[in-house]
Structures are given as C-alpha cells and as structure tokens.
Design a protein around this motif. Structure first.
Motif, mmCIF file in Angstrom:
data_model
loop_
_atom_site.group_PDB
_atom_site.id
_atom_site.type_symbol
_atom_site.label_atom_id
_atom_site.label_comp_id
_atom_site.label_asym_id
_atom_site.label_seq_id
_atom_site.Cartn_x
_atom_site.Cartn_y
_atom_site.Cartn_z
ATOM 1 N N ILE A 1 38.767 44.466 28.784
ATOM 2 C CA ILE A 1 39.903 45.046 29.193
ATOM 3 C C ILE A 1 40.007 45.693 30.290
ATOM 4 O O ILE A 1 40.660 45.309 31.456
ATOM 5 C CB ILE A 1 40.355 45.916 28.041
ATOM 6 C CG1 ILE A 1 40.693 45.289 26.809
ATOM 7 C CG2 ILE A 1 41.695 46.812 28.747
ATOM 8 C CD1 ILE A 1 41.025 46.238 25.887
ATOM 9 N N LYS A 2 38.586 46.261 30.980
ATOM 10 C CA LYS A 2 38.757 46.528 32.112
ATOM 11 C C LYS A 2 38.680 45.619 33.332
ATOM 12 O O LYS A 2 39.163 45.663 34.186
ATOM 13 C CB LYS A 2 37.362 47.479 32.195
ATOM 14 C CG LYS A 2 37.397 48.824 31.822
ATOM 15 C CD LYS A 2 36.026 49.596 31.894
ATOM 16 C CE LYS A 2 35.344 49.699 33.185
ATOM 17 N NZ LYS A 2 34.201 50.514 33.163
ATOM 18 N N LYS A 3 37.841 44.357 32.849
ATOM 19 C CA LYS A 3 37.971 43.574 33.955
ATOM 20 C C LYS A 3 39.349 42.634 34.019
ATOM 21 O O LYS A 3 39.869 42.275 34.921
ATOM 22 C CB LYS A 3 36.953 42.176 33.320
ATOM 23 C CG LYS A 3 35.405 42.659 33.415
ATOM 24 C CD LYS A 3 34.571 41.588 32.778
ATOM 25 C CE LYS A 3 33.039 42.045 32.790
ATOM 26 N NZ LYS A 3 32.276 41.002 32.029
ATOM 27 N N ASP A 4 39.935 42.534 32.932
ATOM 28 C CA ASP A 4 41.458 42.006 32.740
ATOM 29 C C ASP A 4 42.426 42.974 33.723
ATOM 30 O O ASP A 4 43.209 42.453 34.210
ATOM 31 C CB ASP A 4 41.883 41.970 31.280
ATOM 32 C CG ASP A 4 41.194 40.808 30.934
ATOM 33 O OD1 ASP A 4 40.510 39.990 31.086
ATOM 34 O OD2 ASP A 4 41.165 40.868 29.386
ATOM 35 N N LEU A 5 42.198 44.232 33.543
ATOM 36 C CA LEU A 5 43.029 45.226 34.207
ATOM 37 C C LEU A 5 42.586 44.962 35.710
ATOM 38 O O LEU A 5 43.693 45.002 36.688
ATOM 39 C CB LEU A 5 42.769 46.680 33.753
ATOM 40 C CG LEU A 5 43.394 46.963 32.704
ATOM 41 C CD1 LEU A 5 42.782 48.252 32.137
ATOM 42 C CD2 LEU A 5 44.654 46.909 32.584
ATOM 43 N N GLU A 6 41.387 44.918 36.248
ATOM 44 C CA GLU A 6 41.081 44.425 37.477
ATOM 45 C C GLU A 6 41.558 43.366 38.260
ATOM 46 O O GLU A 6 42.059 43.256 39.319
ATOM 47 C CB GLU A 6 39.498 44.929 37.557
ATOM 48 C CG GLU A 6 38.888 46.251 37.632
ATOM 49 C CD GLU A 6 37.479 46.307 37.519
ATOM 50 O OE1 GLU A 6 36.995 47.658 37.697
ATOM 51 O OE2 GLU A 6 37.041 45.210 37.233
ATOM 52 N N LYS A 7 41.553 42.314 37.353
ATOM 53 C CA LYS A 7 41.955 40.916 37.576
ATOM 54 C C LYS A 7 43.666 41.045 37.851
ATOM 55 O O LYS A 7 44.106 40.356 38.796
ATOM 56 C CB LYS A 7 41.907 39.904 36.698
ATOM 57 C CG LYS A 7 40.358 39.598 36.350
ATOM 58 C CD LYS A 7 40.135 38.510 35.403
ATOM 59 C CE LYS A 7 38.770 38.109 35.019
ATOM 60 N NZ LYS A 7 38.524 37.076 33.966
ATOM 61 N N ALA A 8 44.145 41.988 37.093
ATOM 62 C CA ALA A 8 45.679 42.079 37.038
ATOM 63 C C ALA A 8 45.973 43.020 38.635
ATOM 64 O O ALA A 8 47.027 43.231 38.992
ATOM 65 C CB ALA A 8 46.404 42.988 36.146
ATOM 66 N N GLY A 9 45.036 43.501 39.208
ATOM 67 C CA GLY A 9 45.271 44.272 40.472
ATOM 68 C C GLY A 9 45.048 45.519 40.360
ATOM 69 O O GLY A 9 45.394 46.450 41.404
ATOM 70 N N LEU A 10 44.425 46.132 39.339
ATOM 71 C CA LEU A 10 44.428 47.658 39.061
ATOM 72 C C LEU A 10 43.200 48.318 39.539
ATOM 73 O O LEU A 10 42.005 47.228 39.566
ATOM 74 C CB LEU A 10 44.594 48.174 37.765
ATOM 75 C CG LEU A 10 46.121 48.341 36.997
ATOM 76 C CD1 LEU A 10 47.129 46.976 36.878
ATOM 77 C CD2 LEU A 10 46.235 49.164 35.967
ATOM 78 N N GLU A 11 42.999 49.334 40.184
ATOM 79 C CA GLU A 11 41.771 49.822 40.723
ATOM 80 C C GLU A 11 41.338 50.809 39.280
ATOM 81 O O GLU A 11 42.051 51.685 39.189
ATOM 82 C CB GLU A 11 41.864 50.644 41.978
ATOM 83 C CG GLU A 11 40.354 51.285 42.283
ATOM 84 C CD GLU A 11 40.523 51.922 43.364
ATOM 85 O OE1 GLU A 11 39.438 52.367 44.087
ATOM 86 O OE2 GLU A 11 41.649 51.938 44.299
ATOM 87 N N VAL A 12 40.220 50.498 38.778
ATOM 88 C CA VAL A 12 39.946 51.234 37.621
ATOM 89 C C VAL A 12 38.416 52.331 37.956
ATOM 90 O O VAL A 12 37.544 51.736 38.674
ATOM 91 C CB VAL A 12 39.394 50.444 36.499
ATOM 92 C CG1 VAL A 12 38.846 51.182 35.325
ATOM 93 C CG2 VAL A 12 40.289 49.656 36.011
ATOM 94 N N THR A 13 38.569 53.430 38.124
ATOM 95 C CA THR A 13 37.498 54.344 38.491
ATOM 96 C C THR A 13 37.266 55.436 37.516
ATOM 97 O O THR A 13 37.741 55.740 36.753
ATOM 98 C CB THR A 13 38.204 55.093 39.915
ATOM 99 O OG1 THR A 13 39.265 55.902 39.566
ATOM 100 C CG2 THR A 13 38.354 54.187 41.093
#
Length: 312
Positions: free
Chosen positions: A261-273
């Motif tokens: 899910i983290k990867k999917d969120l990042e692919k969607a353009g979100l920055e996960v920190t």
C-alpha cells in the motif's frame, strides 16, 4: 416450540456488517475463510454487508446488540458504555503487529471480552484495522505543523483528546463524509490506517502521509449474544473455528499489504515519511497527560498498561 426455535437458529442466515470496502483485508478474510467454513460445516448461511450498507458503525453495532444483525466487524465504539473496551486504542500502546495480535487474542482480550458480553454481544476474535497514520495536504514535519491543522477524527472522546493533545483543530465526522471534506478543504487531513486511507480513495485528495503509528486500531468480530447462546455446542465450535481462521488470515493480510500500500500511495503521488525521532518523542510526550488522566480515573488502567509493556 423449543425444537422449532433450535431448527430456525441452525438454519439461520448470519448477516455480517462492516464499514470496510469489499477488497479490504477485513472483508476478504470473512469472504474467503469465515463464510465458506461456516457454510461447509453447518446449515447456516453467511451474507456479507460491506461499505456501511447496513448503516454506519454505531448503527450496525447497535443492530448486533438488539439482534437485528447477527454479526459485525466492529471497532471500539462501545467504549462509550464500557471504557475498558477502548483500552487497546490508547496512544503509542503497541509497537508492532505481532505484539498487538498476541496481546489482543491473549491477555488483553481476556480482560476486555467480559465487558462486551455485558453489552449483549459475544466477542469471537480480535483483528487488525492497523496502525493509524496522518494523511494531509501539507507535509507534517514538526509539532508546529499540528497548530491549527484541521484534523478529522472519529467521534470518540479518546480520539478527540489525542488530536487536541497534539495541537490540532479536531473535527469529528463519519467515514462517508471524509472524502468530500478533504476535497473541499473543510479539513486538512485525517488519521486512519494505511489500508483504509488507500481503499477509501482518500489518497486522491491528499499529498502526504506521516507514518506516525500514534494509535493501533483493532477490530473485533461481535455476534449477538442471544443468537450465539442459542447455537448448539457444535455450531458454536464452527463459529469459533471460522472466526479463528478468518482472524489469522486478516492479520497476515494486514502485515503483507502494508508495504504494498505504501508503494501504491507513492505511485499515486503521495509522499510517505517516517517521523523523526525528535517528532516521535514529542508526540509521545504530548499525549502523556491522557495517560495521567486515565490513571486517576480508572483503578485498572495502570495495571493494564503495564501488562502490555511487560508482555504478560
């Protein structure tokens, strides 16, 4: 009359309500483990109602208590009646999934389960909603970023207290209201586990995720107490085994899905920190007064916290 009642019970349809999307691990596990096991080992049928189709969490939990719904995947909303039920959600209590699973389906659950029964529901198994994170439009780097931050929280006192302790401007609303509120700027962000953030589509109107893991959200399979008590011993065994298998699958799916899910969120353009150690420590310090209040209010609170922290 008695024989007729038992027959009706043994051929009942078990309605299972939740607010989760159909592809959320909660409903996947119920669909792939609980339903087929019950239907292949008894004459009962299982019908799944995802996406709040039987009402919001408060409504369907009340439905289980009154008997209009046989079963639900519920959060800790009943803590409003029995504060012990809300204990697993206390901030920064659990460190990882393994600890949470072993404690909730072990000593913590054993302490809390009787309080569910007092409210007319039978707890069958504890499952994972996940560790809660903050999603936001603007990046959260420090405690200062919570100042004036319009944060959606569930309408539960503990959640409101946590948000306010961090310095946010807390606004409560139901799950169905979150997307338009984010889209229209009524709120700046919300807190929920990654799976809920992704499968509810809220990532479409957010830019950042802070993996704060500030609270762990468990769920519990609740069954109407009268319905459960009227089952035969063999049917109870079926329900218990189906719940155990479903619970195990759901925890594993939550573990496995987190990184994806983290990867999917990042692919969607979100920055996960991840929060810095300094920010983490400041958040823990900020919520300490909540613990102090609980210790002064409840004579059981400190022993329960120590039980988790000592792992026994």
């Amino acid at each position: 009359m008695f024989a007729g009642h038992v027959y009706a019970q043994s051929t009942a349809t078990i309605k299972v309500a939740s607010y989760f999307a159909e592809d959320h691990p909660q409903n996947v596990a119920i669909r792939e483990k609980f339903k087929p096991y019950v239907e292949s080992h008894s004459d009962m049928q299982v019908k799944i109602y995802p996406n709040s189709s039987l009402g919001d969490e408060r409504q369907y939990t009340n439905g289980v208590r009154t008997g209009s719904i046989e079963m639900a995947i519920a959060g800790m909303g009943l803590q409003t009646a029995k504060p012990q039920i809300g204990f697993p959600e206390w901030p920064f209590l659990f460190e990882d999934y393994d600890q949470a699973q072993s404690m909730l389906n072990g000593p913590v659950g054993e302490k809390i389960d009787p309080y569910f029964r007092e409210l007319g529901v039978e707890p069958l198994a504890w499952t994972a909603n996940g560790f809660r994170v903050f999603s936001s439009k603007e990046k959260i780097d420090s405690m200062d970023d919570f100042d004036g931050f319009k944060l959606r929280m569930p309408n539960l006192e503990l959640y409101v207290d946590v948000g306010q302790a961090l310095g946010a401007n807390v606004q409560t609303m139901g799950m169905s209201e979150v997307y338009p509120a984010l889209e229209q700027g009524v709120i700046d962000g919300q807190d929920n586990p990654l799976a809920t953030l992704y499968r509810s589509g809220w990532y479409e109107v957010q830019n950042n995720v802070l993996e704060s893991r500030h609270m762990f959200s468990p769920n519990v399979y609740l069954m109407n107490q009268q319905f459960y008590d009227n089952l035969s011993d063999s049917e109870k065994d079926v329900i218990q085994e189906a719940s155990r298998q479903s619970m195990e699958m759901e925890w594993n799916l939550m573990r496995e899905s987190a990184s994806e899910i983290k990867k999917d969120l990042e692919k969607a353009g979100l920055e996960v920190t991840e929060p810095s150690q300094e920010l983490h420590d400041e958040m823990v310090k900020a919520v300490q007064p909540i613990y102090d209040d609980f210790y002064s209010q409840y004579d059981w609170a400190e022993d329960m916290v120590n039980m988790v922290r000592e792992g026994s």
